[in-house]
Scaffold this motif. Structure first.
Motif, mmCIF file in Angstrom:
data_model
loop_
_atom_site.group_PDB
_atom_site.id
_atom_site.type_symbol
_atom_site.label_atom_id
_atom_site.label_comp_id
_atom_site.label_asym_id
_atom_site.label_seq_id
_atom_site.Cartn_x
_atom_site.Cartn_y
_atom_site.Cartn_z
ATOM 1 N N ASP A 181 4.603 -25.968 69.339
ATOM 2 C CA ASP A 181 5.820 -26.506 68.753
ATOM 3 C C ASP A 181 6.518 -27.376 69.796
ATOM 4 O O ASP A 181 6.963 -26.877 70.827
ATOM 5 N N LYS A 182 6.578 -28.663 69.551
ATOM 6 C CA LYS A 182 7.124 -29.594 70.538
ATOM 7 C C LYS A 182 8.325 -30.334 69.973
ATOM 8 O O LYS A 182 8.458 -30.516 68.763
ATOM 9 N N ASP A 183 9.163 -30.775 70.885
ATOM 10 C CA ASP A 183 10.357 -31.531 70.511
ATOM 11 C C ASP A 183 10.148 -32.985 70.912
ATOM 12 O O ASP A 183 10.172 -33.328 72.092
ATOM 13 N N VAL A 184 9.903 -33.832 69.921
ATOM 14 C CA VAL A 184 9.704 -35.256 70.151
ATOM 15 C C VAL A 184 10.794 -35.995 69.390
ATOM 16 O O VAL A 184 10.855 -35.912 68.161
ATOM 17 N N PRO A 185 11.680 -36.704 70.081
ATOM 18 C CA PRO A 185 12.798 -37.379 69.416
ATOM 19 C C PRO A 185 12.339 -38.277 68.276
ATOM 20 O O PRO A 185 11.416 -39.079 68.418
ATOM 21 N N GLY A 186 12.980 -38.108 67.122
ATOM 22 C CA GLY A 186 12.682 -38.945 65.966
ATOM 23 C C GLY A 186 11.447 -38.546 65.199
ATOM 24 O O GLY A 186 11.046 -39.245 64.259
ATOM 25 N N VAL A 187 10.818 -37.416 65.577
ATOM 26 C CA VAL A 187 9.551 -37.007 64.960
ATOM 27 C C VAL A 187 9.677 -35.587 64.406
ATOM 28 O O VAL A 187 10.169 -34.683 65.087
ATOM 29 N N ARG A 188 9.244 -35.392 63.174
ATOM 30 C CA ARG A 188 9.200 -34.056 62.581
ATOM 31 C C ARG A 188 7.871 -33.410 62.960
ATOM 32 O O ARG A 188 6.814 -33.895 62.576
ATOM 33 N N VAL A 189 7.949 -32.321 63.683
ATOM 34 C CA VAL A 189 6.739 -31.717 64.253
ATOM 35 C C VAL A 189 6.341 -30.458 63.492
ATOM 36 O O VAL A 189 7.185 -29.611 63.192
ATOM 37 N N GLU A 190 5.043 -30.365 63.174
ATOM 38 C CA GLU A 190 4.466 -29.180 62.543
ATOM 39 C C GLU A 190 3.461 -28.547 63.497
ATOM 40 O O GLU A 190 2.725 -29.256 64.197
ATOM 41 N N SER A 191 3.413 -27.207 63.513
ATOM 42 C CA SER A 191 2.420 -26.513 64.329
ATOM 43 C C SER A 191 1.839 -25.286 63.627
ATOM 44 O O SER A 191 1.019 -24.588 64.193
ATOM 45 N N ASP A 192 2.269 -25.041 62.390
ATOM 46 C CA ASP A 192 1.804 -23.887 61.632
ATOM 47 C C ASP A 192 0.448 -24.200 61.007
ATOM 48 O O ASP A 192 0.348 -25.097 60.162
ATOM 49 N N PRO A 193 -0.618 -23.472 61.387
ATOM 50 C CA PRO A 193 -1.955 -23.740 60.811
ATOM 51 C C PRO A 193 -1.966 -23.682 59.285
ATOM 52 O O PRO A 193 -2.757 -24.390 58.646
#
Length: 324
Positions: A181-193
């Protein structure tokens, strides 16, 4: 003051100061000049002229062959000539020493420019205009606002995060996928398989930036392409082996994938009889999305050498077991 590279004691490993360079693609003289500007006393050797292997403490290499590291008993650091380190993991000739990847601004900017070009080409319907020009037709397509185009970046490492941020800055609706789970400005991040297929199904353009690991090899398979929105565009600027090429070919033939920009392949150079060459909806480049810029990267390599000599950890160290 005595140079750090000339400091010697009775320990053979600590007296191993030479660096061996290996690459079939990079210019060793550019690297020699760039590194010796940072470390004037560096003993820079170009394989296969390695001299006494007992005096080699450092290796700077791109895809060295199996057995390459066997002679170097006093090696202290391996630096990969690029961001992807898959050729340095799972080897039986490499001792347990720090392995680092390169991460220089020039390499990052080249990757950003490549992906921005590929994504924007699809977003602005350039393949349609290219085809219209061949037909001699004035063919108008009303532009789609960029914030209405969902772009997914798979893999948010150093390069992937930079690419995702750049796409977001340009105005695209950017979604990122990573095992962490990462925090990238302006980006919606998914990490759930459990969200993998739903994530793919929402995207108009999919950009693969995942490293090649045991977990990603062949991950973009028949099921992954079937999960994508019909007609979605695909960009691969990472590693060819992350993609099941037969599955991609089928998806391109049926229109499930509307087009692909491919910089990397299972076999390189791409064989002349490969079906990709004949497909009008496939754009091919010869593994050049990003290259290392010696003048910029040499500073980090030199700093890692200094740190090793002082008993500290080098820059950009990777986990060989994880593969990144």
């Amino acid at each position: 003051m005595t140079s750090i590279l000339k400091t010697m004691d009775r320990n053979p490993a600590s007296s191993a100061k030479a660096l061996v360079f290996y690459s079939e693609f990079d210019d060793p003289e550019e690297w020699r000049e760039a590194l010796q500007a940072e470390l004037p006393d560096l003993d820079f050797r170009v394989a296969p002229d390695i001299g006494d292997p007992q005096t080699v403490g450092y290796v700077l290499a791109w895809r060295p062959p199996q057995g390459f590291f066997a002679p170097f008993e006093n090696i202290k650091l391996v630096v990969n000539l690029g961001a992807g380190v898959d050729s340095l993991t799972g080897r039986d000739d490499l001792p347990e020493v720090p392995i680092c990847r390169l991460s220089d601004p020039g390499m990052v900017n080249l990757m950003r420019s490549y992906v921005l070009f590929a994504v924007t080409r699809y977003a602005r319907d350039m393949p349609d205009f290219e085809a219209a020009k061949r037909r001699g037709e004035w063919h108008y397509i009303h532009p789609t606002p960029l914030d209405k185009i969902k772009v997914g970046v798979l893999g948010l490492g150093a390069l992937g995060s930079a690419v995702a941020r750049s796409l977001a800055d340009l105005g695209f609706d950017v979604h990122g996928w990573d095992i962490l789970d990462k925090d990238v400005p302006g980006v919606r991040v998914e990490s759930d398989p459990a969200r993998w297929k739903p994530f793919l199904s929402e995207l108009d353009i999919v950009v693969n930036m995942m490293p090649l690991t045991a977990g990603t090899r062949g991950l973009l398979d028949k099921e992954a392409f079937a999960a994508m929105k019909k007609g979605a565009k695909f960009v691969n600027a990472s590693r060819g082996q992350v993609v099941d090429e037969e599955a991609l070919l089928d998806a391109l033939r049926t229109g499930q994938v509307g087009g692909a920009t491919l910089d990397v392949f299972w076999e390189e150079p791409l064989p002349k009889d490969h079906p990709f060459w004949e497909m009008e909806n496939v754009y091919i480049t010869p593994h050049l999305a990003s290259i290392t810029v010696p003048q910029a990267a040499a500073r980090d390599v030199a700093e890692s050498i200094r740190r090793i000599e002082e008993g500290e950890s080098p820059l950009h160290q990777i986990n060989p077991k994880a593969g990144f």
